[in-house]
Structures are given as structure tokens and as C-alpha cells.
Design an enzyme around this catalytic site. Structure first.
Site, mmCIF file in Angstrom:
data_model
loop_
_atom_site.group_PDB
_atom_site.id
_atom_site.type_symbol
_atom_site.label_atom_id
_atom_site.label_comp_id
_atom_site.label_asym_id
_atom_site.label_seq_id
_atom_site.Cartn_x
_atom_site.Cartn_y
_atom_site.Cartn_z
ATOM 1 N N CYS A 1 -1.144 0.789 7.371
ATOM 2 C CA CYS A 1 -2.577 0.518 7.572
ATOM 3 C C CYS A 1 -3.019 -0.731 6.822
ATOM 4 O O CYS A 1 -3.205 -1.796 7.414
ATOM 5 C CB CYS A 1 -3.419 1.728 7.141
ATOM 6 N N ARG A 2 -3.158 -0.625 5.519
ATOM 7 C CA ARG A 2 -3.755 -1.717 4.743
ATOM 8 C C ARG A 2 -2.820 -2.907 4.559
ATOM 9 O O ARG A 2 -3.203 -4.065 4.829
ATOM 10 C CB ARG A 2 -4.210 -1.185 3.374
ATOM 11 N N CYS B 1 0.861 -1.185 0.000
ATOM 12 C CA CYS B 1 0.000 0.000 0.000
ATOM 13 C C CYS B 1 0.897 1.234 0.000
ATOM 14 O O CYS B 1 2.113 1.134 -0.172
ATOM 15 C CB CYS B 1 -0.978 -0.006 1.173
ATOM 16 N N ASN C 1 2.458 1.456 4.133
ATOM 17 C CA ASN C 1 2.775 0.228 4.865
ATOM 18 C C ASN C 1 2.540 0.353 6.366
ATOM 19 O O ASN C 1 3.251 -0.261 7.171
ATOM 20 C CB ASN C 1 4.210 -0.213 4.582
#
Length: 447
Positions: free
Chosen positions: A296-297, A291, A294
Site C-alpha cells: 500500500c504505502r 512499510c 509493501n
């Protein structure tokens, strides 16, 4: 060395076994397959039932090639697989005779076509039903159903009408796509299987056929591009040479192939030919999720996949360098912990060019991720590139939104979306891993 070895077929009736997988073309989309101790027939049209049905019409369905074998002469068949209910794939002139000659054979059809299968004479206790995303152990070969769009992704309350089948067993992975055109997410569904041989229709489509109720398929160029996109080692093009109004001229096909530069080994199906694919043992699938930052998702997906796929290499990375060396976002850690997924040990890093050789799959979250990943990919990179969201929402260019700067509800929604996608991806990776020789009648592999 060629992925697919060929030799003349002596007799369909005495079709022999061997290591890996052995195949023979039955015309149109039909194949006879020996794989993992099983003898499998798929989408066999071995009659003239369509010529009788459409006699005197604009498209009379007269055969251009003879029936290669009478259905009653095929013996010791363990499974008949039908990808959908069209007569050249689920044939009333083939199924009763084939089952009469093989009383122990079982039949696999889309769940949405149960009634049609029974109408064609398949005993219900010999019938097995499947839908897209499900896997079943046939007895040494795992079949996983993939969606198909002929020319649309049509679904009933029971499931998808059009399917393809991945067959993993004997150290070989085959994919028969069923009748399909390209659609978002199809390639991603196939990437985890690391297909050795893709069996793809190449008769194309046009307005005239569509206007007369004849749905189309991949063009030859589209089929080659799809085989390359999923990382298949080889491809056999089929679904031609049977009906004059719905075919590809093999000579024209050969000329088209000469203008292409695919990575995949490509052949057009020929009659009276034995195709052999030798077994190939691979390490477990490796996945890198990416993402923007790097935190959160991608760490969420990293944690979910790490828990679901022990023994597989799972990692995550960022497009940007803002958070290198930092732990995931506090809300990301909290939401994951509430669902039993630990992320505290993860540390952000930036994606590297070497990742394209070290991982089998690199999966992004949104358009910006995908653009950056593709720009970074070196020429001839090993990794297949796709969207993680494709495993969550079929047939859509699914974006997994960035929850950074939003409330806890956004983080929870993103976790749920990622969890669904990772669960399906992990299921495919486990099904593919059965190819290392773990699949058997006793495994009970079914979801």
C-alpha cells in the site's frame, strides 16, 4: 585524510579561492565563503551595534573578541545571506557598510524579514527573498532554505522567521543551520543533501537566558548528534566567544568532545583560520521506502519517486514477509493510476541488511516501521534513517497511516499525503544533484 583542511588565514581582505569551498569564521554565526565562483558572506556581525543598544543592562553585549575585519574592507562580495532578523545575524552596523563597498552585491533574507531588510538599507532591487523548502540559484551555487527553531518554529503569513541555508556548488555541500534547537523532521530535511560540512551553533540554552529574552541553540552534544544523524562528513561548531552571557568555553567544549565518539569530523571554529573542503562527486541519491507489507504505502511512494527522480535508484520493501512476490494492493494501483502513477510492475519484497549499505536513505511510514528499521540496521550502516512523513508536515513526528482494510477514501488520502512528501524529497534531491556541476546562472533553478 581530513574532510576539512586548515591553514592560517593571511588576511580576510584577500581571502582566496580554490577548488571546492573555502571558509573563514567571522565570529558568532558569521562566515565568509568562497564556493562555485561566488564570494558569500553569511550572518556577519562586524560592529558593536548591540553593545550600544544594551549598554547599562544586565546583558551589555560587550565583545569578547575583536571585529576580524571591517565590513567595508570585504570586497568582491557577491551575496550577503541572513538567516533571520536578530541583530547579530542582520546587523545595522554591518549591512550598510558592506553594501557600500560592494554595490553589486545581492542580499538573501527570509521572506518574513523583507521589511526589516529594507529598513536596514538594502535596496529592494538587490533583495532576494526565500522561505523554507525553496531553492534559488545564486549563480553557480544553489541555496535551499531549511527551517530553524530558535527556540520555536515561528511563522508569519509570509513564511518562517528562522531559516538555515544549504549551499550546493563546486562539488561541495555546506549547511549553515541558522540559530536552532532540535525538532522533529529537521534531520530528514538535510539527509537528501549528503552534507559535506555542517556549520552548527553550539552555545546551548538555559532557563536564565530564556527568561531574559535570549533564545538558545543546540548544545555541543546535540550539534554533534544532529551532524551524525544527517550523515554530514564534517562539522564546525560556532556561535560562541562573542558575548560572555551567551557562549561556550572552547576548553570546556574540547573536553566534552573528548568524551564523544562521533562518526562526523568535528571542529570548533577558530579565528584567523582558513577552512577548505575539497570537491566530492557522488552518484545520484538512492532511496528505499518501507512499510509493513509493501503493498500500500511504500509502493505508492516508490512509484511517485520513480517518476519524479529518473536516474535515481528508488525501491520499496516490507518489514514483514506476508506479501513477498505479490503486486501492490488493487486499490493502491487504482488510486495511483487515476493520478497518473503506474504501479503494476512493482513486486513486494522484504527489507534486507544489505539495503543499509546500498541505499543513501531508508524511510519508514510510522512508529512500528521505524522501530523495526532501527532494530535491523547493522552497526555503522551507511543509510540515513528517517520518516517519509517529515517531508509533508514540518515539526511533527508525522505518521502515514496504513489504509489496508479501509475504503477508497483512505487510499486517496494516503496517496495525497505521500505525494506531498515525495514532491519535497524529490525537490531536495534535484537541488543536491546540481552539485555535480550543472548549476549556473543560466539554469534558472528556483522554486
Amino acid at each position: 585524510m581530513n574532510v576539512v583542511e586548515t591553514e592560517p588565514l593571511a588576511a580576510m581582505e584577500s581571502f582566496g579561492a580554490g577548488e571546492g569551498a573555502t571558509l573563514a569564521w567571522l565570529g558568532q554565526a558569521g562566515f565568509l565563503i568562497r564556493q562555485g565562483r561566488l564570494k558569500i558572506v553569511i550572518d556577519a556581525y562586524l560592529s558593536d551595534s548591540l553593545a550600544e543598544k544594551y549598554r547599562g543592562t544586565r546583558f551589555p553585549h560587550q565583545r569578547m573578541m575583536p571585529v576580524p575585519v571591517k565590513p567595508g574592507d570585504l570586497r568582491d562580495v557577491d551575496w550577503l545571506l541572513c538567516t533571520h532578523g536578530h541583530t547579530d545575524h542582520m546587523d545595522p552596523g554591518t549591512i550598510p557598510a558592506l553594501l557600500a563597498a560592494n554595490p553589486r552585491a545581492r542580499v538573501l533574507v527570509p521572506r518574513a524579514e523583507k521589511a526589516r531588510a529594507i529598513e536596514l538599507g538594502v535596496p529592494e532591487n538587490h533583495l532576494t527573498l526565500i522561505d523554507a523548502g525553496e531553492s534559488i540559484d545564486l549563480g553557480g551555487v544553489i541555496v535551499t532554505a531549511t527551517p530553524a527553531a530558535h527556540e520555536d518554529l515561528r511563522r508569519t503569513t509570509e513564511g518562517y522567521l528562522f531559516l538555515g541555508y544549504v549551499l550546493t556548488g563546486g562539488g561541495v555541500t555546506l549547511w549553515h543551520s541558522g540559530d536552532t534547537i532540535p525538532f522533529p523532521g529537521l534531520a530528514e530535511w538535510l539527509m537528501p543533501f549528503r552534507v559535506d560540512l555542517a556549520l552548527l551553533p553550539v552555545n546551548g540554552r538555559d532557563a536564565t537566558r530564556a527568561a531574559n529574552g535570549v533564545p538558545g541553540n543546540l548544545s555541543l552534544e546535540e550539534a554533534v548528534a544532529l551532524a551524525d544523524e544527517i550523515g554530514a562528513r564534517a562539522m564546525i561548531g560556532h556561535h560562541f566567544g562573542l558575548f560572555e552571557f551567551n557562549t561556550l568555553d572552547p576548553e570546556e567544549g574540547a573536553r566534552k568532545l573528548a568524551t564523544l565518539t562521533p562518526n562526523v569530523e568535528v571542529r570548533l571554529a577558530t579565528a584567523s583560520t582558513t577552512y577548505r573542503v575539497q570537491p566530492l562527486i557522488r552518484p545520484p541519491l538512492s532511496v528505499l521506502v518501507v512499510c509493513r507489507g509493501n503493498i500500500c504505502r511504500s509502493p505508492t511512494a516508490h512509484g511517485v519517486l520513480r517518476a519524479a527522480l529518473p536516474g535515481h535508484r528508488i525501491d520499496s520493501a516490507a518489514i514483514m514477509d506476508w506479501n513477498v512476490g505479490k503486486p501492490p494492493h488493487a486499490e493502491t494501483i487504482s488510486v495511483a493510476a487515476a493520478r497518473g502513477v503506474a504501479l503494476e510492475t512493482l513486486v513486494a519484497r522484504q527489507i534486507r541488511k544489505t539495503d543499509f549499505e546500498e541505499f543513501d536513505l531508508i524511510l519508514g511510514m510510522d512508529d512500528l516501521n521505524m522501530e523495526a528499521i532501527r532494530a535491523l540496521r547493522p552497526e555503522g550502516g551507511h543509510a540515513r534513517i528517517g520518516r517519509l512523513g517529515a517531508y509533508a508536515n514540518l515539526g511533527e513526528e508525522t505518521t502515514i497511516i496504513d489504509p489496508w482494510g479501509q475504503g477508497r477514501g483512505a487510499f486517496e488520502a494516503v496517496f495525497d499525503q505521500i505525494s506531498v512528501a515525495c514532491e519535497r524529497l524529490a525537490h531536495f534531491a534535484r537541488a543536491a544533484q546540481q552539485n555535480i556541476g550543472q548549476g549556473s546562472e543560466d539554469d534558472g533553478f528556483r522554486t
